[in-house]
Design a protein around this motif. Structure first.
Motif, PDB file in Angstrom:
ATOM      1  N   GLN A   1      18.333 -23.765  14.545  1.00  7.95           N
ATOM      2  CA  GLN A   1      17.111 -23.547  12.924  1.00  7.95           C
ATOM      3  C   GLN A   1      16.985 -22.514  12.738  1.00  7.95           C
ATOM      4  O   GLN A   1      16.410 -21.646  14.146  1.00  7.95           O
ATOM      5  CB  GLN A   1      16.723 -25.065  13.864  1.00  7.95           C
ATOM      6  N   ALA A   2      16.209 -21.870  11.461  1.00 14.22           N
ATOM      7  CA  ALA A   2      16.198 -21.115  10.858  1.00 14.22           C
ATOM      8  C   ALA A   2      15.327 -21.371  10.026  1.00 14.22           C
ATOM      9  O   ALA A   2      15.992 -22.660   8.599  1.00 14.22           O
ATOM     10  CB  ALA A   2      16.840 -20.109  10.739  1.00 14.22           C
ATOM     11  N   SER A   3      14.422 -20.775   9.599  1.00 14.20           N
ATOM     12  CA  SER A   3      13.028 -20.799   8.064  1.00 14.20           C
ATOM     13  C   SER A   3      12.705 -19.425   7.758  1.00 14.20           C
ATOM     14  O   SER A   3      12.777 -18.299   9.387  1.00 14.20           O
ATOM     15  CB  SER A   3      12.342 -21.766   8.383  1.00 14.20           C
ATOM     16  N   ARG A   4      12.200 -19.185   6.387  1.00 14.31           N
ATOM     17  CA  ARG A   4      11.608 -18.184   6.304  1.00 14.31           C
ATOM     18  C   ARG A   4      10.972 -18.494   6.045  1.00 14.31           C
ATOM     19  O   ARG A   4      10.488 -19.297   4.753  1.00 14.31           O
ATOM     20  CB  ARG A   4      12.579 -16.858   5.210  1.00 14.31           C
TER      21      ARG A   4
ATOM     22  N   ASP B   1      19.071 -11.224   6.488  1.00 18.63           N
ATOM     23  CA  ASP B   1      18.689 -11.821   5.041  1.00 18.63           C
ATOM     24  C   ASP B   1      19.012 -11.603   3.098  1.00 18.63           C
ATOM     25  O   ASP B   1      18.798 -10.713   3.381  1.00 18.63           O
ATOM     26  CB  ASP B   1      16.854 -11.614   5.261  1.00 18.63           C
ATOM     27  N   GLU B   2      18.856 -12.492   2.809  1.00 16.68           N
ATOM     28  CA  GLU B   2      19.324 -11.937   1.274  1.00 16.68           C
ATOM     29  C   GLU B   2      18.578 -11.544   0.892  1.00 16.68           C
ATOM     30  O   GLU B   2      17.222 -12.410  -0.221  1.00 16.68           O
ATOM     31  CB  GLU B   2      20.244 -12.927   1.180  1.00 16.68           C
TER      32      GLU B   2
ATOM     33  N   GLY C   1      17.144 -14.594  -1.494  1.00 19.75           N
ATOM     34  CA  GLY C   1      18.794 -15.466  -1.639  1.00 19.75           C
ATOM     35  C   GLY C   1      18.190 -16.016   0.016  1.00 19.75           C
ATOM     36  O   GLY C   1      17.614 -16.503   0.610  1.00 19.75           O
ATOM     37  N   ASN C   2      19.556 -16.652   0.843  1.00 15.59           N
ATOM     38  CA  ASN C   2      19.481 -17.666   1.434  1.00 15.59           C
ATOM     39  C   ASN C   2      18.968 -16.373   2.934  1.00 15.59           C
ATOM     40  O   ASN C   2      18.795 -15.468   2.573  1.00 15.59           O
ATOM     41  CB  ASN C   2      20.792 -18.368   1.835  1.00 15.59           C
TER      42      ASN C   2
END
Length: 444
Positions: free
Chosen positions: A64-67, A99-100, A139-140
């Motif tokens: 699970q990941a989030s920015r 990271d985009e 981006g994603n």
């Protein structure tokens, strides 16, 4: 199946092991007795390859990941961006996070590598320095997971697309916000200014206390009360202070990837906040072929927000600035005597002399401070040792340009015009210094 194949990546370890086995197969051609062992080794490799895939894809959640992004970026400053990762696998994993990032940074090799234990959560913070105002498209977020075998890697792509505006440096604004009332100005390169005159309004008569200025003793009140009494004054307030930004082509020159225009914009935001905190009126406008982006000097709650939004949209038009238009506009629209902080740049005496009559005319009715920039690239070039005749010639030319900047300062002083010659990175501090000096000396 298509989704599975898109997320499956073969690692360097996979190819290293495969090429090693191929090498053994070639070797077994010459040594027949090795063929059986190499064949068994190949089957074991295939089995481990399949087992590694099952390990990574058995758990649907995986990672699970989030920015976490700020609401807006601060131009020219280091902005922190945080990534949170949680390992939902039942085993330790090696991660590669890509990271985009926005195209403005042109970062093609950005990645974060880490190892996470079972159910472990980690936060990763990296810093970016934007140098162009405007919108930045993120981006994603791509996370590549590998097990302890490390033969394959599973990519998980998290939808994290976002658009973040890049505003003038509000981080500098926060940094210098307390300086209007701080007694630790020297920590930031600011100097204390001794008050040498009075532009103050009478407030009241009070008892003398240690530290009061003896020049303010009221002898009539002292005689009546039979004790020392002093006149107390308060500073004149609500004086208009305008930041005037030249957005012609001379201000597009970059230093440390940030244009002179953006240095001026960042300084304008900070000085406007200081001006309002000192109970004066803050305003601004820009000029090139004509005067634009006008914010009338006022003291109101929404003034800083209005200035910030106006500065966000300021762009150069690459034209030669018309100082005659500036003079006409100032004469027509600014009736009260004001402090004008003019951010521009002069490289030669000829460039100054073309505009000097208009600067003199403005300075007759207002207090004008001309702020222009040192060429720090020339200074760093001058510090290098010359070893050839060509380098000596280049250093002589560079020294001529540096000396001409000092001549410009002397020429402006000769006509009674206040000046600041500053390195771009010191612009904000030097502008605050000059404003505090003007207030302390009562020049406005």
């Amino acid at each position: 199946m298509k989704k599975f194949l898109k997320s499956l990546y073969l690692t360097k370890r996979f190819f290293a092991v495969l090429f090693t086995i191929v090498g053994f197969f070639v070797l077994s051609y010459f040594f027949q007795e090795l063929f059986g062992a190499v064949k068994l080794l190949f089957y074991i490799f295939i089995a481990l390859f399949i087992f590694d895939i099952l390990l990574l894809y058995r758990n649907k959640t995986g990672i699970q990941a989030s920015r976490i992004l700020p609401d807006k970026l601060s131009n020219g400053d280091e902005n922190a961006i945080e990534i949170r990762i949680v390992n939902r696998f039942k085993f330790k994993v090696s991660l590669k996070i890509i990271d985009e990032l926005p195209v403005q940074w042109q970062l093609r090799d950005f990645k974060i590598e880490a190892i996470l234990n079972t159910s472990e959560e980690k936060k990763f913070t990296y810093h970016v320095r934007p140098t162009e105002r405007g919108e930045y498209h993120f981006g994603n977020l791509n996370v590549f997971s590998s097990s302890i075998l490390g033969l394959v890697s599973r990519r998980q792509q998290f939808s994290a697309e976002a658009i973040v505006p890049n505003y003038p440096s509000f981080l500098q604004l926060k940094k210098y916000d307390f300086l209007a009332f701080s007694n630790q100005l020297k920590l930031f390169g600011l100097k204390k200014i001794r008050r040498i005159g009075h532009t103050m309004e009478f407030e009241q008569i009070k008892d003398y206390t240690t530290g009061d200025d003896v020049r303010n003793l009221n002898w009539k009140a002292t005689a009546k009360r039979n004790s020392l009494m002093v006149n107390q004054f308060q500073d004149e307030k609500s004086q208009p202070v305008y930041s005037v930004i030249d957005k012609g082509r001379v201000m597009k020159m970059p230093f440390n990837n940030l244009s002179l225009l953006d240095y001026a914009i960042n300084a304008t935001l900070v000085i406007s906040n200081i001006v309002l905190r000192k109970h004066d009126k803050a305003g601004m406008f820009t000029f090139s072929r004509k005067v634009m982006d006008r914010v009338v000097a006022q003291r109101r709650k929404a003034q800083m927000h209005l200035i910030l939004e106006t500065l966000y949209n300021v762009e150069t038009d690459f034209a030669e600035s018309d100082f005659s238009r500036l003079y006409v506009d100032v004469k027509r629209h600014i009736k009260q005597r004001s402090l004008l902080l003019l951010y521009t740049n002069f490289e030669t005496m000829d460039a100054l002399h073309r505009q000097l009559p208009y600067l003199q005319a403005i300075n007759k009715t207002h207090l004008l401070v001309v702020i222009f920039f040192e060429n720090t690239e020339l200074k760093s070039f001058m510090s290098k040792k010359a070893t050839t005749t060509h380098q000596v010639f280049e250093k002589t030319i560079a020294e001529k340009f540096i000396f001409e900047k000092k001549l410009i300062v002397n020429e402006l002083h000769k006509y009674g015009i206040q000046t600041i010659l500053t390195a771009p990175e010191n612009l904000t501090v030097n502008t605050i210094n000059k404003y505090l000096e003007i207030k302390a000396r009562g020049l406005l």
